[in-house]
Design a protein around this motif. Sequence first.
Motif, mmCIF file in Angstrom:
data_model
loop_
_atom_site.group_PDB
_atom_site.id
_atom_site.type_symbol
_atom_site.label_atom_id
_atom_site.label_comp_id
_atom_site.label_asym_id
_atom_site.label_seq_id
_atom_site.Cartn_x
_atom_site.Cartn_y
_atom_site.Cartn_z
ATOM 1 N N GLU A 76 0.832 -1.205 0.000
ATOM 2 C CA GLU A 76 0.000 0.000 0.000
ATOM 3 C C GLU A 76 0.865 1.252 0.000
ATOM 4 O O GLU A 76 0.581 2.224 -0.717
ATOM 5 C CB GLU A 76 -0.922 -0.007 1.219
ATOM 6 C CG GLU A 76 -1.898 1.158 1.251
ATOM 7 C CD GLU A 76 -2.841 1.139 2.438
ATOM 8 O OE1 GLU A 76 -3.809 1.915 2.436
ATOM 9 O OE2 GLU A 76 -2.603 0.341 3.375
ATOM 10 N N THR A 78 3.938 1.608 -1.157
ATOM 11 C CA THR A 78 4.589 1.773 -2.461
ATOM 12 C C THR A 78 3.603 2.264 -3.510
ATOM 13 O O THR A 78 3.927 3.131 -4.332
ATOM 14 C CB THR A 78 5.226 0.443 -2.906
ATOM 15 O OG1 THR A 78 6.113 -0.025 -1.882
ATOM 16 C CG2 THR A 78 6.010 0.619 -4.191
ATOM 17 N N VAL A 79 2.385 1.718 -3.492
ATOM 18 C CA VAL A 79 1.358 2.156 -4.442
ATOM 19 C C VAL A 79 1.056 3.639 -4.248
ATOM 20 O O VAL A 79 0.989 4.411 -5.215
ATOM 21 C CB VAL A 79 0.071 1.308 -4.287
ATOM 22 C CG1 VAL A 79 -1.098 1.946 -5.036
ATOM 23 C CG2 VAL A 79 0.301 -0.109 -4.791
ATOM 24 N N TRP A 151 -0.767 2.927 -15.623
ATOM 25 C CA TRP A 151 -0.079 2.096 -14.639
ATOM 26 C C TRP A 151 1.277 1.603 -15.138
ATOM 27 O O TRP A 151 2.188 1.348 -14.346
ATOM 28 C CB TRP A 151 -0.962 0.919 -14.220
ATOM 29 C CG TRP A 151 -1.501 0.076 -15.341
ATOM 30 C CD1 TRP A 151 -2.686 0.255 -15.997
ATOM 31 C CD2 TRP A 151 -0.888 -1.083 -15.920
ATOM 32 N NE1 TRP A 151 -2.849 -0.718 -16.941
ATOM 33 C CE2 TRP A 151 -1.771 -1.562 -16.920
ATOM 34 C CE3 TRP A 151 0.299 -1.766 -15.690
ATOM 35 C CZ2 TRP A 151 -1.494 -2.692 -17.691
ATOM 36 C CZ3 TRP A 151 0.592 -2.899 -16.440
ATOM 37 C CH2 TRP A 151 -0.299 -3.345 -17.436
ATOM 38 N N LEU A 156 3.562 0.617 -11.772
ATOM 39 C CA LEU A 156 2.729 -0.098 -10.805
ATOM 40 C C LEU A 156 2.839 -1.616 -10.931
ATOM 41 O O LEU A 156 2.629 -2.338 -9.952
ATOM 42 C CB LEU A 156 1.268 0.334 -10.943
ATOM 43 C CG LEU A 156 0.921 1.687 -10.306
ATOM 44 C CD1 LEU A 156 -0.441 2.170 -10.772
ATOM 45 C CD2 LEU A 156 0.966 1.584 -8.782
ATOM 46 N N LEU A 160 2.488 -4.598 -8.220
ATOM 47 C CA LEU A 160 1.179 -5.258 -8.325
ATOM 48 C C LEU A 160 1.192 -6.420 -9.317
ATOM 49 O O LEU A 160 0.136 -6.879 -9.737
ATOM 50 C CB LEU A 160 0.113 -4.234 -8.741
ATOM 51 C CG LEU A 160 -0.111 -3.063 -7.774
ATOM 52 C CD1 LEU A 160 -1.171 -2.113 -8.317
ATOM 53 C CD2 LEU A 160 -0.495 -3.561 -6.387
ATOM 54 N N LEU A 209 -5.733 -0.150 -13.495
ATOM 55 C CA LEU A 209 -5.637 -0.104 -12.047
ATOM 56 C C LEU A 209 -7.044 -0.284 -11.476
ATOM 57 O O LEU A 209 -7.988 0.360 -11.932
ATOM 58 C CB LEU A 209 -5.056 1.237 -11.599
ATOM 59 C CG LEU A 209 -4.980 1.476 -10.088
ATOM 60 C CD1 LEU A 209 -4.049 0.470 -9.421
ATOM 61 C CD2 LEU A 209 -4.525 2.914 -9.805
ATOM 62 N N TRP A 232 -6.060 2.210 -0.240
ATOM 63 C CA TRP A 232 -5.571 1.517 -1.429
ATOM 64 C C TRP A 232 -5.032 0.133 -1.103
ATOM 65 O O TRP A 232 -4.279 -0.448 -1.878
ATOM 66 C CB TRP A 232 -4.501 2.385 -2.101
ATOM 67 C CG TRP A 232 -5.095 3.603 -2.733
ATOM 68 C CD1 TRP A 232 -5.354 4.800 -2.150
ATOM 69 C CD2 TRP A 232 -5.547 3.716 -4.086
ATOM 70 N NE1 TRP A 232 -5.942 5.666 -3.049
ATOM 71 C CE2 TRP A 232 -6.064 5.025 -4.261
ATOM 72 C CE3 TRP A 232 -5.561 2.837 -5.184
ATOM 73 C CZ2 TRP A 232 -6.585 5.477 -5.466
ATOM 74 C CZ3 TRP A 232 -6.065 3.288 -6.384
ATOM 75 C CH2 TRP A 232 -6.576 4.588 -6.519
ATOM 76 N N HIS A 236 -5.068 -3.398 -7.148
ATOM 77 C CA HIS A 236 -4.330 -4.341 -7.985
ATOM 78 C C HIS A 236 -4.604 -3.997 -9.448
ATOM 79 O O HIS A 236 -5.393 -3.117 -9.756
ATOM 80 C CB HIS A 236 -4.743 -5.784 -7.682
ATOM 81 C CG HIS A 236 -6.215 -6.040 -7.867
ATOM 82 N ND1 HIS A 236 -7.134 -5.825 -6.855
ATOM 83 C CD2 HIS A 236 -6.932 -6.476 -8.931
ATOM 84 C CE1 HIS A 236 -8.339 -6.124 -7.291
ATOM 85 N NE2 HIS A 236 -8.250 -6.515 -8.555
#
Length: 334
Positions: A76, A78-79, A151, A156, A160, A209, A232, A236
């Motif tokens: 979460e 890192t996202v 993404w 991402l 993910l 995303l 978040w 994914h």
Amino acid sequence: MTAPAEVGSRLDGFFRNRLNGADPQVNGLQRIGVGRSRDNWKFELTLQRDSAEQTEPLILRTDPPGGLVETDRQVEFTVLGLLEKSDLPTPAARWIDADGTWLGRPSLIMQQCPGDCDYRVLSDPGRTTAEKRELAEKFCELLVQVHAVDWQSLGLETVLHNDAGYGAAAELAAWVRILRQDQLEPLPELDFAIDYLTRSAPRPSRTTLVHADFKPGNILLEGQDITALLDWELAHLGDPLEDLGWVTQPLRRVEHLIDGSWEADDLISHYEHVSGHTIDRASLRWWQAFSTFKTAVMQVSGLRSFLEGRSDEPFRPTRRVLTTLLDHAMEDLS
């Protein structure tokens, strides 16, 4: 529930370790009820830098001993960091204690954005129907914005990535694994639903995303303006119909729809108009059924957590959840 004094002491130690020489001071620590699967605390961090005092409002987001769903704070964090480069209104990620060394349990600290959230804002008697319809359209447009995030350029996929793929089959398999891990008794209704969902899983419409818990309760508002999209932890890469199925399933009706003014067809039509993508209604029905199944699995996990003493709320699949899920399956099979 962790006492505020303990949380404050842990935060003090964490910041003194990370911000040596800045004389960090934690003030106004308060547990807030935003988020049912994480413990959230708001506070202000004051620092002394270059003879000047700097204060920033922050949120501590920490894992409880148990809850409805288990997720990873590092993912979460890192996202959120990657999404800072997008146009989405998301809180900035500040610090992380990934293994809970300092804060007791895995935790992240993020920017505290202005505004308030209200799960039932679209049924708020204090707003006119026109105001609620305006908000509903803005929520829909925000979801379009989530699905439009580039993404790939943001990187991402590095956090993910899913070897199993990014569509219906992969998501179903993931939630079936959670069910088998956490169920404490036979659940024939869910076994029936798994059989239906497995045999009828649609191909992905496209890969985007996916927020996976999109709702007014995760959106901050100042009046009629959106200031942030929160939570978040389940995000994914996947089929955008997953989010659309979640917001149009019957169990979430009171959160996302307005009787006689903003029905599921209105939401989908507005999404199509704004995004330029046509929604396959048959695939959407599958995702609505899947969303109900996912809700039931979360409740199974919540019940196990309660019985093992890791949470204090005895969730379990309700008759309404199971009946709604079976109605979806039987309607499509008939």
